[in-house]
Scaffold this motif. Structure first.
Motif, short mmCIF file in Angstrom:
data_model
loop_
_atom_site.label_atom_id
_atom_site.label_comp_id
_atom_site.label_asym_id
_atom_site.label_seq_id
_atom_site.Cartn_x
_atom_site.Cartn_y
_atom_site.Cartn_z
N UNK A 1 40.61 46.95 56.95
CA UNK A 1 40.54 47.91 55.85
C UNK A 1 39.49 47.41 54.86
N UNK A 2 39.05 48.32 53.97
CA UNK A 2 38.05 47.99 52.96
C UNK A 2 38.71 47.92 51.59
N UNK A 3 38.26 46.98 50.79
CA UNK A 3 38.76 46.85 49.42
C UNK A 3 37.60 46.43 48.53
N UNK A 4 37.82 46.48 47.21
CA UNK A 4 36.75 46.17 46.26
C UNK A 4 37.29 45.23 45.19
N UNK A 5 36.48 44.24 44.83
CA UNK A 5 36.84 43.35 43.73
C UNK A 5 36.57 44.09 42.42
N UNK A 6 37.58 44.25 41.56
CA UNK A 6 37.38 45.02 40.31
C UNK A 6 36.58 44.27 39.25
N UNK A 7 36.22 43.02 39.53
CA UNK A 7 35.49 42.22 38.55
C UNK A 7 33.98 42.18 38.83
N UNK A 8 33.60 41.99 40.10
CA UNK A 8 32.17 41.91 40.43
C UNK A 8 31.70 43.12 41.24
N UNK B 1 34.60 44.48 50.28
CA UNK B 1 34.88 43.62 51.43
C UNK B 1 35.69 44.35 52.49
N UNK B 2 35.51 43.92 53.73
CA UNK B 2 36.34 44.38 54.84
C UNK B 2 37.20 43.21 55.29
N UNK C 1 46.03 41.48 55.35
CA UNK C 1 45.85 41.08 53.96
C UNK C 1 46.00 42.25 52.98
N UNK C 2 46.36 43.42 53.47
CA UNK C 2 46.53 44.57 52.59
C UNK C 2 47.63 44.30 51.57
N UNK C 3 47.33 44.60 50.28
CA UNK C 3 48.25 44.40 49.16
C UNK C 3 48.48 42.92 48.84
N UNK C 4 47.71 42.04 49.46
CA UNK C 4 47.82 40.62 49.15
C UNK C 4 46.88 40.26 48.00
N UNK C 5 47.17 39.17 47.33
CA UNK C 5 46.31 38.68 46.25
C UNK C 5 45.39 37.61 46.81
N UNK D 1 44.29 43.25 46.99
CA UNK D 1 43.53 44.03 47.97
C UNK D 1 44.13 45.42 48.12
N UNK D 2 43.52 46.39 47.51
CA UNK D 2 43.93 47.79 47.61
C UNK D 2 42.94 48.52 48.51
N UNK D 3 43.44 49.29 49.44
CA UNK D 3 42.57 49.95 50.41
C UNK D 3 41.76 51.08 49.77
N UNK D 4 40.47 51.14 50.11
CA UNK D 4 39.59 52.21 49.68
C UNK D 4 39.01 52.90 50.90
N UNK D 5 38.33 54.03 50.69
CA UNK D 5 37.72 54.75 51.81
C UNK D 5 36.65 53.89 52.48
#
Length: 282
Positions: free
Chosen positions: A156-163, A167-168, A173-177, A191-195
């Protein structure tokens, strides 16, 4: 007449120089953008057709799939993929041959685009080589589609809200810190899933949202997209569809249980030692 002077429009010559500036830096999309603006102002402006031909061929020569570096000769020749119209392919080749010929086209990388065009013609003009290439291209495209489907099940894909790095990760690791792998960030985030971004977006490293445009994104080499490698995907996803992610979680659970047992044993040992020390003191 109200006496007001009309503001002059952009000069196609200036737009063409800007287009050449981006071509020198191999930013083909930006090169096309300004060349097309110059063409809209003056369709017959000298040099517009030539620089567009260079940018189009070199842009088409970039691999369009994530699993192969095989060029798309059809896109380079600007004809429909798997076209069987030999006359159309020949006419397109002669047209581009005259525009890209380095003896006439003095723009940067015209010789490279010209050689790429000839390579495409070498394959598509030969019936035997064309059939072999078509079969190979179909297999590679099908394999890429299948792999993308498996990736959706495994990763799954997620995004760091700070930088804002994207990432894939494996789906376990979904919903993990996790800690952001970006060395300049290194902050923990959930890690929140995005499109899933498209292949073109990942390669170019461009955000689609116009509300966020980091400094240097257009002209630099910064790419915030970090996909899993195909080796990582192939190592974790097989054709039989076995649940490797489940095995990974099971293994992690066993390791955690072993660590808990060791901690309990250490606690018992410490309690025994403590009681012996107290007995000796008494």
């Amino acid at each position: 007449m109200d006496g007001r002077t009309r503001k002059p429009g952009p000069d196609p010559g200036v737009l063409l120089r800007v287009s050449e500036h981006f071509l020198l830096r191999r930013h083909y999309e930006d090169c096309r953008k300004y060349a097309l603006q110059a063409q809209q102002i003056n369709p017959n402006f000298t040099g517009v057709t030539e620089i567009l031909a260079v940018a189009d061929v070199l842009l088409a020569a970039k691999p369009r799939t994530s699993t192969t570096t095989l060029p798309d000769w059809y896109e380079i020749m600007q004809v429909d993929r798997f076209s069987q119209n030999a006359y159309q392919i020949r006419q397109k080749f002669y047209y581009l041959y005259g525009i890209l010929n380095p003896s006439n086209n003095k723009f940067p990388f015209a010789d490279e685009a010209f050689d790429t065009l000839r390579d495409a013609w070498f394959v598509l003009s030969n019936p035997v080589k064309k059939v072999e290439y078509d079969d190979l291209l179909k297999k590679l495209l099908d394999n890429d589609e299948n792999l993308n489907g498996k990736r959706d099940d495994f990763a799954f894909w997620t995004v760091c809200p700070y930088c804002y790095y994207v990432y894939e990760y494996p789906r376990v690791y979904l919903e993990c810190c996790l800690r952001c792998p970006n060395e300049k960030c290194s902050k923990a985030f959930t890690c929140v899933e995005i499109d899933r971004p498209s292949v073109e977006v990942i390669k170019e490293g461009r955000y689609i949202c116009t509300g966020f445009l980091p400094v240097g994104l257009q002209n630099g080499n910064w790419n915030p997209y970090v996909p899993l490698s195909n080796e990582q995907v192939n190592a974790n996803v097989n054709v039989n569809g076995s649940d490797d992610a489940g095995k990974f979680v099971e293994m992690m659970m066993m390791m955690m249980m072993m660590m808990m047992m060791m901690m309990m044993m250490m606690t018992v040992v410490l309690m025994v030692l403590r009681s012996r020390v107290i007995n000796r003191l008494m």
